[in-house]
Each structure stands twice: as structure tokens, then as C-alpha cells.
Scaffold this active site. Structure first.
Site, PDB file in Angstrom:
ATOM      1  N   GLY A  48       0.885  -1.868   0.476  1.00  0.00           N
ATOM      2  CA  GLY A  48      -0.183   0.101  -0.273  1.00  0.00           C
ATOM      3  C   GLY A  48       0.986   0.937   0.252  1.00  0.00           C
ATOM      4  O   GLY A  48       0.447   2.392  -0.135  1.00  0.00           O
ATOM      5  N   HIS A  49       1.923   1.290  -0.053  1.00  0.00           N
ATOM      6  CA  HIS A  49       3.117   2.355  -0.391  1.00  0.00           C
ATOM      7  C   HIS A  49       3.686   2.136  -0.757  1.00  0.00           C
ATOM      8  O   HIS A  49       5.266   2.258  -0.377  1.00  0.00           O
ATOM      9  CB  HIS A  49       3.453   2.528   1.242  1.00  0.00           C
ATOM     10  CG  HIS A  49       4.283   3.957   1.596  1.00  0.00           C
ATOM     11  ND1 HIS A  49       5.474   4.017   1.721  1.00  0.00           N
ATOM     12  CD2 HIS A  49       3.779   5.084   2.572  1.00  0.00           C
ATOM     13  CE1 HIS A  49       5.466   4.873   1.686  1.00  0.00           C
ATOM     14  NE2 HIS A  49       4.266   5.806   2.749  1.00  0.00           N
ATOM     15  N   PHE A  50       3.803   2.299  -1.878  1.00  0.00           N
ATOM     16  CA  PHE A  50       2.920   2.538  -2.870  1.00  0.00           C
ATOM     17  C   PHE A  50       3.327   2.016  -4.056  1.00  0.00           C
ATOM     18  O   PHE A  50       3.755   1.621  -4.386  1.00  0.00           O
ATOM     19  CB  PHE A  50       2.696   4.586  -3.731  1.00  0.00           C
ATOM     20  CG  PHE A  50       3.011   5.624  -2.554  1.00  0.00           C
ATOM     21  CD1 PHE A  50       1.781   5.706  -2.151  1.00  0.00           C
ATOM     22  CD2 PHE A  50       4.239   6.270  -1.891  1.00  0.00           C
ATOM     23  CE1 PHE A  50       2.146   6.761  -0.992  1.00  0.00           C
ATOM     24  CE2 PHE A  50       4.410   6.669  -0.897  1.00  0.00           C
ATOM     25  CZ  PHE A  50       2.935   7.446  -0.904  1.00  0.00           C
ATOM     26  N   LEU A  55       7.707   1.605  -1.697  1.00  0.00           N
ATOM     27  CA  LEU A  55       8.225   2.761  -1.139  1.00  0.00           C
ATOM     28  C   LEU A  55       8.455   2.395   0.343  1.00  0.00           C
ATOM     29  O   LEU A  55       7.631   2.206   1.189  1.00  0.00           O
ATOM     30  CB  LEU A  55       8.936   4.036  -1.222  1.00  0.00           C
ATOM     31  CG  LEU A  55       8.520   5.040  -2.395  1.00  0.00           C
ATOM     32  CD1 LEU A  55       8.048   6.244  -1.894  1.00  0.00           C
ATOM     33  CD2 LEU A  55       9.695   5.283  -2.640  1.00  0.00           C
TER      34      LEU A  55
END
Length: 142
Positions: A48-50, A55
Site C-alpha cells: 500500500g506504500h505505494f 517505498l
């Protein structure tokens, strides 16, 4: 066999799913240390990041630095370990570059001072020659 670096690292109270130090490569007990962490491609937070451009979150870079600083502080032979040592304050945090899956962080921490249950530290993290984090930390024991 007695391995002081592995012993110091094993004192971290974090469970394996929230540990951001894979190994200690140098330890000056109570003063300074260097550790490593490889950002695995399957780390759950990367989904979810990203999506599509994963990252390592900056807050987890700071956590890695705090874990190393705490390990260094708790290894001081002149001071008893502080129970419940936690990150209490973050100052002057600068994220200078991104950390991507497969990158290996080299984290450095230095204890600047102690006052009662408070520990001041400075830390940085690099990937290869790229400096990715500089931060000042305060740790506090119960």
C-alpha cells in the site's frame, strides 16, 4: 559461542514482524553502533506504500534508527538497562532519498547523552553511498 553483537540485537523487545534491524556490524557499548536492514520485496506495508512504486515509509526509517539507538543505549555496561525503553521524541528528521525493495540500509547511531531516564541520540541511514535519513532521537524508559 559468545557473540556480543547477536546478544545485543536479541535484547530488542520488538517482535520479528516489527524489527527493522537484521544484524549489528559494530557496537561500542553505550556509545555507538552500526546495523543493517534489507528491505524485503514481500514486506506487507509495501503493497500500500505505494502500489506500483513501493517505498519504505519514512516513519519506519525512523523506527529502524530508534531500534539501533535503543540497542546501543541498552548495551552500556556502566548503566543498567532501562525498562520499557521507547521512542519519545523525533527532531530534525530529514528524508534525503527513497528506500526501495531490495535496498540494504546501513544505519548508524550515536548516544549523545543521558539524563535520568532520557537518552539523546543522533542517527543516520544510507543505501550504498546515498544518505537517506538524518535524525535526532530521544528515548525514554519507564
Amino acid at each position: 559461542m559468545h557473540d556480543p553483537l547477536a546478544e545485543a540485537l536479541s535484547a530488542l523487545p520488538h517482535g520479528p514482524e516489527f524489527r527493522f534491524l537484521d544484524e549489528l556490524t559494530r557496537l561500542e557499548p553505550g556509545q555507538a553502533g552500526i546495523g543493517r536492514y534489507r528491505l524485503r520485496t514481500d514486506a506487507p506495508f509495501l503493497r500500500g506504500h505505494f502500489p506500483g512504486q513501493p517505498l519504505m515509509p519514512g516513519v519506519l526509517l525512523i523506527e529502524a534508527a530508534a531500534q539501533l539507538a535503543g540497542t546501543v543505549a541498552q548495551s552500556d555496561p556502566r548503566q543498567p538497562p532501562l525498562p520499557g525503553l521507547k521512542l519519545a521524541a523525533v527532531r530534525n528528521a530529514k528524508f534525503l532519498d527513497a528506500v526501495r525493495p531490495g535496498d540494504e540500509l546501513v544505519i548508524q547511531a550515536e548516544i549523545l547523552g543521558r539524563i535520568g531516564r532520557l537518552i539523546q541520540a543522533a542517527a543516520s541511514a544510507s543505501v550504498g553511498e546515498r544518505l537517506v535519513l538524518k535524525v535526532e532521537l530521544t528515548l525514554s524508559g519507564d
